[in-house]
Structures are given as C-alpha cells and as structure tokens.
Design an enzyme around this catalytic site. Structure first.
Site, PDB file in Angstrom:
ATOM      1  N   TYR A 153     -40.071 -31.137  28.994  1.00  0.00           N
ATOM      2  CA  TYR A 153     -40.831 -30.902  30.227  1.00  0.00           C
ATOM      3  C   TYR A 153     -42.322 -30.820  29.912  1.00  0.00           C
ATOM      4  O   TYR A 153     -42.972 -29.805  30.103  1.00  0.00           O
ATOM      5  CB  TYR A 153     -40.322 -29.615  30.870  1.00  0.00           C
ATOM      6  N   CYS A 381     -49.887 -33.668  40.854  1.00  0.00           N
ATOM      7  CA  CYS A 381     -50.259 -33.686  39.438  1.00  0.00           C
ATOM      8  C   CYS A 381     -50.450 -35.113  38.931  1.00  0.00           C
ATOM      9  O   CYS A 381     -51.394 -35.390  38.173  1.00  0.00           O
ATOM     10  CB  CYS A 381     -49.205 -32.964  38.606  1.00  0.00           C
TER      11      CYS A 381
END
Length: 401
Positions: A153, A381
């Site tokens: 991640y 993002c």
C-alpha cells in the site's frame, strides 16, 4: 471489522454569506481552467475540458463556503457534484494550480477561515495508535480487494508500459532494500510493516528482520503471510511504536510511514533512526513530498484527507527532510530518487481495482458513501501526482563510522 465513521453528510450547512462568496470565487477560478463545469439549466463554465457536473448547486456552494478544504470532498461524498469524465482527469487541472487557485490577497485570510487540526489527532503514542487504527484496521479483506498480490500500500516503481502492479511493487521494495544495503546476515529494522511484503523479501535475502506496526489487523495478516512463505522464523512482527523500539541494527527501512509521524515528531523520528543504527549503518526511506512553500502555508490546516482518510497526517518537503536530518541526526543523505509519475499510475490502478471490486467490498459491510469517499480519495491523490503538486522520493542515508 471496524466500520468507518463520518458525520451525517446529508445535513447541509447553512452558511448563506459564505456560500455566496464561495460561489463567486469558484466561478472566478474555473473560468481560467481547462475544465467544463455544468450546472442545472445548461449553464457552462470553464475553458473546456473534462466535465465536472454540479448536480445540486445550493448544497455544493454551502459546503464549499462552510469549509472549502473539507466541503469539496464532502460534496462529492454526498452526490452534490460528479465527474462526467474520469474523476482524476477532472481534478488534475485544479491540482496543477493548487498554489494559485485562491488569489493572493485572499490567501492572507487563511488563518481566519481554515479549520485547525484537532488536538485529539496529535501523534502522541496513544494518538498515533488511534490514528492508524482508523485507517489501516478498516478490514484486511477491503485492502486485499484492490491491492495486488503483494498487499503493498505505497507507490510502486514502473519502468515500462508492460509492468504489472505486482512487478512494479517488488521493484520498489528491492530498491529500498538496496539503498539500505540489505543482504545475508543484515540485522534489519522496518518501521511500518504494512502486510509484510518488504519483510518477506528482506528475509529471502538472508536478513534477520524486526518489523513494527501499530495495526493489529496488519500484524495478524503479516505473520500469516510470512509463515506461509516459509520465512516466519526470520521475521519478528511487533505491535510497537517506533519511539519504543530498542536494539542495534545494520539497516533501517521505512516506506511511506513518515507521513503519519506529524511535524512536531519529525525530530524524534529521525533521531530514532540514528539511535538504532550501528555506526556505518544505512537507511532506506520512502516518503510523499510537497512543495516547501505549500507545506509551510498549510501546515496547520485541517483538510478533507485528515478528516476522512489519514487523521494526524502531514507531508514533508525535500528541504524539510534535509533540515531535520541535518539538525537532529548524524545521518547523511547519500542518494535520492523521485517516483511521482509511478505513484500516479499506482493510484489509477488502485482506483480501477477498487471500483471493479465494489460489489464484493459492499458485501463486507461498506456503504455507497464509503464508495464515493474512497473513489474521491484515490482520484484526488492521483490528480495531485499528475499535476506535480505531490511527489514521492526514496532516500538512501548513511551513518558515519
């Protein structure tokens, strides 16, 4: 399973004066952007480009007026606006001009209109544990649905169009291990376990690994993955704050954990790396960065990302990293590489996988508001990296003999 918590976004703030000002400013901003904004009745704003559709103008502008840094994302969660084209395509022009969206004379008003970070989200030892719990303990099953087989991640490192996500993630991990000089017999400390892939690859190199996490869910799955890979005896997965770490290590690695430290604890974090390294030891660090002037300007602001995704989070700038390392450690930054374009690709793939997996994620107990929240988070993002407002760097550091 820990369920997400957010206020009732169906309640629209009543801020007529601020809504009026927000609408005027929004119209002023978008008329110069390469986007198309549509409103009910057929009105169109902008210079043309990806389409942002305002479906409910009154709630949209009232949320924007009440708190622009939070209201824009909440409006997406509530369905006040939508993207007729790809969400990241719509958001990228805004990200490219983040520093100038608000005219300079109005930027001076930030201290009076920006919400301040709540004291309850400070990254004290107890606060950091709660902040991490709110994001990383959502559900291992949730993350498994959109991450690749490595369960990594953080930004991958793509070098060609033929790379799949897992290959690019392993390339990134190997690069960090190389920066830290990890090999046979290395005593390695990892700060921020994730779900164990870096520790696994380090153990396969012959290292003895101690890895720290604050997430109970991550610790459980990481231990299982390491055992299943046959390296469990070489890796100690501890539920431990970095400030409580003890021992001496030849190398320390940390991948995108620094963002959760908080500005007031940066000196402590880097001093801890220095304290735990033996003379001649090496560090491999990966962290998301932003322009230094924007870091300074927004250091106290409370944003949508803080409220809904990463409580207590704070990004560094390159000068900030260099300054804190110089003033609070004996470490020396020896190498540095930027992977911002790779993060944009990583986020695009995560969002695609998340949306494709939504029927299975919904079965885990997550609702439509959560879906829009995470779709916005990933698209927002991605736009930040595509627009060069954000970057991500790998740092190689050394401790002198």
């Amino acid at each position: 399973m820990s369920k997400p918590a957010w206020p009732d976004i169906a309640i629209v703030p009543n801020a007529p004066g601020r809504a009026f000002a927000a609408e005027r400013l929004f119209r002023l901003v978008v008329r110069t952007l390469p986007v198309t904004v549509t409103l009910p009745g057929g009105e169109r704003l902008g210079r043309g480009g990806p389409v942002l559709r305002i479906d409910r103008p009154r709630p949209f502008f009232h949320r924007l007026g009440a708190d622009a840094k939070i209201g824009f994302g909440e409006s997406y969660m509530a369905g006040d606006w939508s993207a007729a084209d790809d969400l990241a395509d719509v958001l990228t022009p805004f990200a490219q001009r983040m520093a100038t969206l608000v005219p300079k004379p109005l930027q001076a008003l930030r201290r009076w209109v920006d919400a301040r970070k709540p004291g309850t989200e400070r990254n004290t030892i107890s606060g950091a544990r709660e902040n991490i719990h709110r994001h990383y303990d959502l559900s291992n099953e949730l993350f498994a649905e959109f991450l690749d087989e490595t369960m990594t991640y953080s930004s991958a490192w793509f070098t060609g169009d033929s790379d799949d996500l897992a290959t690019a993630q392993r390339r990134k991990i190997d690069a960090i291990l190389d920066l830290a000089g990890v090999g046979e017999g290395t005593r390695l400390l990892e700060i921020g376990t994730g779900w164990g892939e870096l520790a696994l690859r380090a153990a396969e190199r012959g290292a003895r690994v101690t890895t720290l996490t604050l997430s109970v869910e991550q610790q459980t799955l990481a231990r299982k993955r390491l055992a299943d890979a046959g390296v469990g005896e070489r890796v100690d997965v501890q539920l431990c704050d970095y400030r409580d770490a003890e021992g001496s290590y030849d190398a320390v690695v940390s991948v995108e954990m620094i963002e959760a430290v908080g500005e007031e604890y940066w000196p402590t974090y880097f001093a801890t790396l220095d304290r735990l390294l033996v003379p001649g030891g090496r560090v491999g660090l990966q962290g998301i960065t932003m322009p230094h002037d924007r870091m300074i300007a927004t250091r106290d602001s409370y944003t949508w990302i803080h409220k809904y995704i990463f409580p207590g989070g704070h990004l560094l700038s390159l000068p900030a990293v260099e300054d804190v390392v110089r003033r609070h450690t004996g470490l020396r930054i020896a190498e540095r590489r930027a992977l911002g374009d790779s993060y944009a690709t990583t986020l695009r793939l995560w969002r695609q996988r998340f949306l494709d997996a939504w029927p299975r994620i919904a079965e885990l107990g997550f609702d439509a508001t959560f879906r829009r929240m995470w779709e916005f988070y990933l698209g927002y993002c991605e736009a930040g990296f595509r627009g060069r407002y954000l970057d991500v760097h790998q740092f190689g550091m050394r401790k002198p003999h």
